[in-house]
Design an enzyme around this catalytic site. Structure first.
Site, PDB file in Angstrom:
ATOM      1  N   GLU A 503      -6.392  -7.630  -2.260  1.00  0.00           N
ATOM      2  CA  GLU A 503      -7.422  -6.672  -1.858  1.00  0.00           C
ATOM      3  C   GLU A 503      -8.358  -6.431  -3.057  1.00  0.00           C
ATOM      4  OE1 GLU A 503      -6.081  -4.034   0.964  1.00  0.00           O
ATOM      5  OE2 GLU A 503      -7.926  -2.912   1.080  1.00  0.00           O
ATOM      6  N   GLU A 781      -0.055   4.468  -3.798  1.00  0.00           N
ATOM      7  CA  GLU A 781      -0.920   4.627  -2.631  1.00  0.00           C
ATOM      8  C   GLU A 781      -0.339   5.683  -1.682  1.00  0.00           C
ATOM      9  OE1 GLU A 781      -1.299   0.953  -0.487  1.00  0.00           O
ATOM     10  OE2 GLU A 781      -3.218   1.550   0.391  1.00  0.00           O
TER      11      GLU A 781
HETATM   12  C1  BGC Z   1      -7.467   0.422   0.536  1.00  0.00           C
HETATM   13  C2  BGC Z   1      -7.842   1.868   0.391  1.00  0.00           C
HETATM   14  C3  BGC Z   1      -9.124   2.037   1.125  1.00  0.00           C
HETATM   15  C4  BGC Z   1      -8.775   1.814   2.549  1.00  0.00           C
HETATM   16  C5  BGC Z   1      -9.777   2.148   3.570  1.00  0.00           C
HETATM   17  C6  BGC Z   1      -7.162   0.225   1.984  1.00  0.00           C
HETATM   18  O1  BGC Z   1      -6.678  -1.016   2.274  1.00  0.00           O
HETATM   19  O2  BGC Z   1      -6.456   0.059  -0.288  1.00  0.00           O
HETATM   20  O3  BGC Z   1      -7.531   2.539  -0.696  1.00  0.00           O
HETATM   21  O4  BGC Z   1      -9.821   3.174   0.856  1.00  0.00           O
HETATM   22  O5  BGC Z   1      -8.248   0.540   2.782  1.00  0.00           O
HETATM   23  O6  BGC Z   1      -9.112   2.903   4.459  1.00  0.00           O
END
Ligand code: BGC
Length: 927
Positions: A503, A781
């Site tokens: 990501e 997270e």
């Molecule tokens: C990310 C987040 C981001 C989100 C959007 C995720 O996959 O890691 O931190 O803000 O997607 O909802």
């Protein structure tokens, strides 16, 4: 003879008058200018703005020291600066207290021009300081016509596991070099070498931008690397973000790589001034030679690097090397990207970590524990027979059996391999990748390695760290460290969501939330200057800001326009203005911000944001998404429509304030009126008579209070309902990414600091303390990313290095240390020191190195007595709140505070004596 006497008399007179002057200057002035910077950088080599802004700090050990005037001189040579000759710019004495953001207004500057400068300042008694130490900056290649270099590479299309290209050429210099700068960039990532030595220490240059629009170039002073006679310049060229894998690409555009292009390219232009006054230029063109037969067999940001040391070509970056077997470089036809000077600090290795343990969970499988979840890569030391391949797999966590846990990395392999050349000690360090990890699984070794076989090399955008925090509660110290480590791990040219899985994007919501903490921890002004360009490049035609910037996947179509994410386009510039007094940041982003607000308004005429919310993440990762063991606790999340409408209001409010700062009075009025209208619509639609906001969630109240959306008389009942909401969750939060830290700040503002302390100190689920008890060394997270005895959360989305809920760091600075900016006086010209001792803490201390100098706050409580020591930088003032029952019981350095020099009593307010304090160091005591 007589003449001689007169002359020597005159000389003596002159000497003594000079002596007197400089003595007077030295003892006379209470201030000294220091820390000279240009465009936020120390002696930058490539400035491409025509009016670069200068700044300095004022040092003094006298209370109340102020700058009342300054003089800047800028010269074309060091000798002229030394002789006080400002041939480019001499401001003369300017009556001003300004020390920052002073735009150059001298003679027009040319590409490559070297500028030397210094400053002197006058204090409150109109006494001049001595001149500062000289500093300098150099202009970059400002026009595209300044580039005669061409984009080169080879004909091989970049596919998975393709080796990195090597490029080189030789050249002769007739005489010694006086000064040489090389300007370079890549579509891909590159490292330069000259005459066998590495050029600079940049990692992953030129960093991630939207390469179709804008590519950054770097400048390096290579004077000491060149010599008269034969020289060689070489480059390693990898895929990087341009041609390699990018996070989410596979799922969003059904191809994992080659998002920007198939052919990595290098561009470099070496500008040489020779000792004989002549100039030479060496550029990338068809005369360069290239090969793919080198040791970097593959390199990918997400997957890692494969290096075969048997393929090293000794001396390839030296003039003597025989490159007959290499091919002629391929020159690209027109490339449409715009080359711009890199305005931000480059990514650099900032620290090294020695592992704390190595275990062998399975025969021949060694797992190193770095003791800290970190971002960067490892340096490996070892020896063995030629052809042996050692493999390093990087992960953040361990399975129960001590093997590494890699499921949460999804499609990112994070694996480096090193094939030994044999015959002695070997050292390997990758070039074109990065990993997020605490554990490293090493296989392929002949015997159990020593701890020092691996060194963790931690790198990130090399911003100066500006904050510090310590208190009597070890868990809070750990939390603060975890926040800082998470910031280090996610600032690599862009602010990423996470550094490990596939990501690693510049998610706008995450930084919109974290920016307040981030700018206390690090000097982020230059970093955001760069990234806000990425944000504007990623804005859709219709005004929508992207969900992440850069946006490599079709910015007009997908992943754009989300409440709370797009708003970073306004929120981040506003913070940069507040923290650094950077008006240009507001000017550059105002129109983009306006287009965003107008997009929302256009699609939502009743001013409730019901339509067009893109992927609509809402108050992300609130308590409804957690795994509760005992009983399900649903209903904690604020509705997405309410959340969206609140964000619309907030963005509009900030936009009107931006307009006011910029002197756009009509727009300031217009958006203030729009804000009032959204507020009215919000209250009509979602607020009940008893002061409840639909859904009755903690988050709803916290955000409405923070964004100032409630009529004054309803604030108290909103606070009451927010507290009831916390009680319903047994004294815990049900908030998500956006509302968590804002609720902390609102609890304190409403006088319920005890509840805020309880939330931050608790160890039970969900809380910061809970993650720490479960082993966190970074911010996770999810609160329950890993739980002892239960294991891991959903592997599809479980990062252990995600700063969003670390935004509580802002509360720690503002409330525990009490360091607060004053919105009316940006950039800490005046600020507020207001700590809230509580939560059973006996003491806390820390500092923030502001753009005007160091602000310190340190308090302790014992035997009914409070000590509070503060430092206010020279040329600044502060309002200081000393918790006390009345003004009389407060002393400063053992004298009644109201009689102390530099201190003026203002009033009593909510259990604190409030003072206006001049610059300097003070020790308050309250009984
Ligand atoms: C990310 C987040 C981001 C989100 C959007 C995720 O996959 O890691 O931190 O803000 O997607 O909802």
């Amino acid at each position: 003879m007589k003449r001689l006497v007169y002359l020597s008399l005159a000389f003596l007179l002159l000497l003594s008058s000079l002596r007197v002057a400089s003595f007077a200057e030295r003892v006379g002035s209470s201030i000294t200018p220091s820390s000279l910077r240009c465009e936020y950088l120390v002696s930058p080599l490539a400035i491409d703005t025509r009016e670069p802004r200068l700044s300095w700090m004022i040092e003094s050990n006298v209370r109340g020291a102020r700058q009342t005037a300054y003089q800047i001189i800028v010269s074309g040579t060091a000798a002229k600066t030394a002789a006080n000759e400002g041939d480019l710019w001499d401001t003369g004495k300017v009556a001003s207290s300004q020390t920052i953001q002073i735009a150059y207004q001298g003679r027009p500057l040319n590409s490559l021009q070297q500028c030397f400068w210094k400053v002197r300042t006058w204090d409150q008694n109109n006494k001049p300081s001595s001149w500062s130490k000289p500093a300098q900056w150099t202009m970059g290649l400002m026009e595209s016509s300044d580039w005669s270099a061409q984009w080169i590479g080879d004909k091989l299309a970049s596919v998975e596991n393709v080796s990195a290209a090597m490029l080189r050429r030789t050249f002769k210099l007739a005489v010694k070099v006086k000064r040489a700068i090389i300007y370079a960039s890549a579509l891909g990532v590159y490292e330069l070498r000259i005459n066998g030595r590495r050029v600079g220490d940049q990692v992953l240059a030129p960093e991630f931008t939207d390469y179709h629009t804008r590519t950054q170039y770097q400048a390096y002073d290579v004077t000491s690397l060149l010599r008269s006679g034969d020289n060689a310049v070489g480059a390693l060229l990898g895929d990087g973000w341009y041609a390699g894998k990018i996070g989410l690409a596979q799922s969003l555009v059904k191809k994992p790589r080659n998002i920007y292009g198939n052919h990595p390219r290098l561009i470099a232009q070496l500008e040489i001034e020779l000792a004989n006054g002549k100039t030479e230029r060496v550029v990338t063109d068809g005369s360069w030679r290239t090969t793919r037969e080198g040791p970097i067999r593959s390199a990918d940001i997400l997957d890692g690097e494969a290096y075969d040391a048997r393929r090293e070509m000794a001396g390839w970056d030296e003039p003597r090397f025989d490159d007959k077997a290499w091919e002629g470089a391929d020159v690209a036809a027109a490339i449409s990207t715009k080359l711009v000077a890199q305005p931000n600090e480059p990514i650099r290795v900032r620290r090294e970590i020695t592992p704390i343990a190595v275990n062998e969970p399975k025969p021949g499988v060694y797992v190193f524990d770095m003791g800290q979840n970190m971002v960067g890569w490892c340096r490996l030391r070892g020896q063995g027979p030629a052809g042996t391949t050692v493999r390093l797999r990087h992960a953040e966590m361990l399975n129960g059996d001590g093997t590494i846990y890699a499921d949460n990395l999804r499609g990112a392999k994070q694996t480096d391999t090193y094939t030994l050349r044999g015959g002695g000690n070997e050292i390997f360090e990758p070039h074109f990748t990065y990993h997020g990890f605490r554990y490293v699984e090493v296989t392929g070794l002949q015997s159990k390695p020593q701890l020092d076989a691996l060194t963790g090399r931690v790198f990130h955008s090399a911003m100066t760290e500006t904050g510090s925090f310590e208190c009597s509660e070890p868990m809070l110290n750990k939390l603060w460290q975890n926040i800082l480590w998470t910031q280090r791990g996610n600032m690599l040219g862009i602010p990423t969501d996470c550094p490990q899985r596939d990501e690693r994007l510049g998610w706008m919501g995450d930084i919109q939330i974290f920016v307040g903490t981030g700018i206390f921890n690090m000097d982020m002004a230059a970093f955001f200057t760069k990234w806000m360009r990425d944000v504007r490049d990623a804005q859709a035609e219709d005004g929508r800001f992207a969900d992440f910037s850069p946006h490599p996947f079709g910015k007009d179509k997908i992943f754009t326009g989300v409440p709370g994410w797009g708003d970073a386009g306004i929120v981040v510039p506003w913070h940069v203005w507040q923290q650094y007094g950077d008006k240009r940041m507001l000017a550059e982003n105002f129109d983009a911000g306006k287009r965003w607000v107008e997009f929302i308004r256009r699609n939502n005429p009743d001013l409730l944001w019901k339509n067009k919310r893109g992927n609509d993440y809402g108050d992300w990762l609130n308590s409804d998404t957690l795994i509760y063991e005992a009983f399900p606790r649903k209903g904690g999340a604020v509705s997405k429509e309410i959340f969206a409408t609140m964000m619309f209001a907030y963005a509009t409010d900030l936009l009107s304030r931006m307009a006011a700062v910029l002197g756009k009075d009509d727009e300031a009025r217009e958006y203030a009126a729009l804000f009032a209208d959204i507020k009215a619509a919000f209250n009509k639609a979602y607020t009940n008579e008893d002061g409840r906001i639909d859904g009755d969630t903690q988050a709803g109240y916290a955000l409405a209070l923070y964004f100032d959306l409630l009529p004054e008389q309803m604030r108290a009942s909103a606070v009451k309902h927010m507290l009831e909401g916390i009680a319903r969750y047994n004294g815990h939060m049900s908030t998500g990414f956006h509302s968590t830290y804002r609720m902390m700040l609102e609890l304190t503002r409403a006088g319920h600091n005890d509840v805020a302390y309880q939330l931050i100190k608790t160890h039970t689920f969900p809380s910061w303390g809970y993650s720490i008890e479960n082993g966190a060394t970074t911010i996770w997270e999810r609160w329950d990313g890993y739980v002892k005895g239960r294991g891991f959360q959903n592997k599809g989305m479980n990062s252990f290095n995600h700063y969003a809920i670390g935004a509580v760091g802002e509360w720690m600075y503002r409330v525990i240390l009490g360091i607060n900016n004053d919105e009316e006086h940006p950039a800490y010209e005046h600020f507020i020191l207001r700590p809230y001792p509580g939560g059973g803490l006996n003491w806390a201390k820390g500092f923030y190195n502001s753009i005007r100098g160091k602000i310190e706050s340190s308090w302790s409580v014992a035997d009914g007595k409070l000590n509070f020591d503060v430092t206010i930088p020279a040329n600044a003032t502060a309002t200081v709140y000393v918790p006390a029952k009345d003004a009389v019981s407060v002393t400063e350095s053992r004298k009644p505070a109201s009689a102390a020099a530099g201190v003026q009593f203002l009033r009593m307010e909510n259990g604190a004596a409030v003072f206006r304090v001049q610059s300097g160091k003070y020790s308050f005591e309250a009984r």
